[in-house]
Design an enzyme around this catalytic site. Sequence first.
Site, PDB file in Angstrom:
ATOM      1  N   ALA A  81      75.152 -78.739 101.793  1.00  0.00           N
ATOM      2  CA  ALA A  81      75.836 -79.719 100.946  1.00  0.00           C
ATOM      3  C   ALA A  81      77.338 -79.467 100.926  1.00  0.00           C
ATOM      4  O   ALA A  81      78.135 -80.382 100.770  1.00  0.00           O
ATOM      5  CB  ALA A  81      75.272 -79.657  99.529  1.00  0.00           C
ATOM      6  N   CYS A  82      77.699 -78.201 101.126  1.00  0.00           N
ATOM      7  CA  CYS A  82      79.107 -77.812 101.013  1.00  0.00           C
ATOM      8  C   CYS A  82      79.953 -78.402 102.123  1.00  0.00           C
ATOM      9  O   CYS A  82      81.153 -78.560 101.991  1.00  0.00           O
ATOM     10  CB  CYS A  82      79.226 -76.301 101.047  1.00  0.00           C
ATOM     11  SG  CYS A  82      78.045 -75.500  99.971  1.00  0.00           S
ATOM     12  N   THR A  83      79.347 -78.716 103.288  1.00  0.00           N
ATOM     13  CA  THR A  83      80.136 -79.232 104.398  1.00  0.00           C
ATOM     14  C   THR A  83      79.826 -80.697 104.681  1.00  0.00           C
ATOM     15  O   THR A  83      80.309 -81.260 105.651  1.00  0.00           O
ATOM     16  CB  THR A  83      79.870 -78.406 105.683  1.00  0.00           C
ATOM     17  OG1 THR A  83      78.462 -78.224 105.805  1.00  0.00           O
ATOM     18  CG2 THR A  83      80.538 -77.057 105.626  1.00  0.00           C
TER      19      THR A  83
END
Length: 381
Positions: free
Chosen positions: A322-324
């Site tokens: 989700a972070c990227t």
Amino acid sequence: RIYLDHAAATPVRPEVLRFGMRFLDGFAGNPSTIYREGLEAQAAVARAREQVAALVGASDPGAIVFTSGATESNNIAIRGTALRNKRSGKGVVASAVEHISVLNPAKDLQKSGFAFTQIPVDRYGTIDLDALGTAVTPETVVTSVQYANDEIGTVQPIREVAEIVHDRGGVLHVDATDAAGRMPIDVERDGVDLLTLSGNPLGGPQGTGALYVRPGVRVQPVLVGGGQERGLRPGTEDVFGIACMGEAARLAAAEMPGENERLRAIRDALIAGISEVEDAFLTGHPTERLPHHASFRFSRIEGESIQLAMNAFGIAIATGSACTSRTLEASHVLLAIGLAHAEAHGSMVATLGRSNSMEEVPRIVEAARETVKRLRAITPL
Ligand code: PMP
């Protein structure tokens, strides 16, 4: 609704919230004060420190520093250790599959004259120990290798990594964000000098975390201010968040054996079912993987569409980290295990949690099969 993205966000456990509410609802108490309210806050933080220390086998609770999450812990570990020890050398080493909150601080240090070496992994995502042994030198001030990967679930041979790093006089940082509460972590047995933890994967609130700092390891603060958290994380403590994280750590430690076995069985059924889908491949290590983690790639279709189609089937599931997800670039983890750019775009990642059950597996497998069939029918690839 079936929720399969616990690595991105884990539901806060009601009993954890109930425990923590006493430090939120009408509560005033600063742990730095010595009247009754302050002492109450102090006691809550001290209790949480002991619980988090116990989860990771740290005999000295004073070695736990509370932070705002894994990103902050990773930044303190990488930047703080590198900058504090720069007179001993200017080398930083990390595996190529670290989270960006490890890789980016390491890359940023290059602007201050540090040399950053990334260690390759094999096709299962396991670190190349020979390359590590060559890369870590007396000039290396910090080496970072994660306990387990959030995108492909692979668990690293941390004890062997620690031996290599310590043989060369180095300091080892381990990002245990996804492994804590899922693996029996013991910083003393494993030889970990710095350990990153996040509160949410344990069932605590988002925005809570901790860093274990082995006594004697020299780290300088990233933020400067008051002397809270041994000066490493100045600012008034988030008493509510810390208390919740402690309680979540206590519950996770108590329930780990039974819950892991339950999740491992669901994971294995999911892997067996989805592997039957045409041109579906497991990513990450077949056995050395997190008990709650099943990750796949599908040829000729794209992760974002998989996510949307699965969502329409009532299933929340990830495509990579989700972070990227905002960058739309191919995952550095999938590229590091040797996938081509096109292959790295068709990934699907399930991370299980308390709400999941074996009964859900046939529905998930059927939705995946149907998703792949529909997307392949319309793909231009
Ligand atoms: N490290 C790892 C291994 C992760 O998986 C994540 C995100 N889940 C982070 C660090 C960053 O966590 P946060 O966004 O909570 O700071």
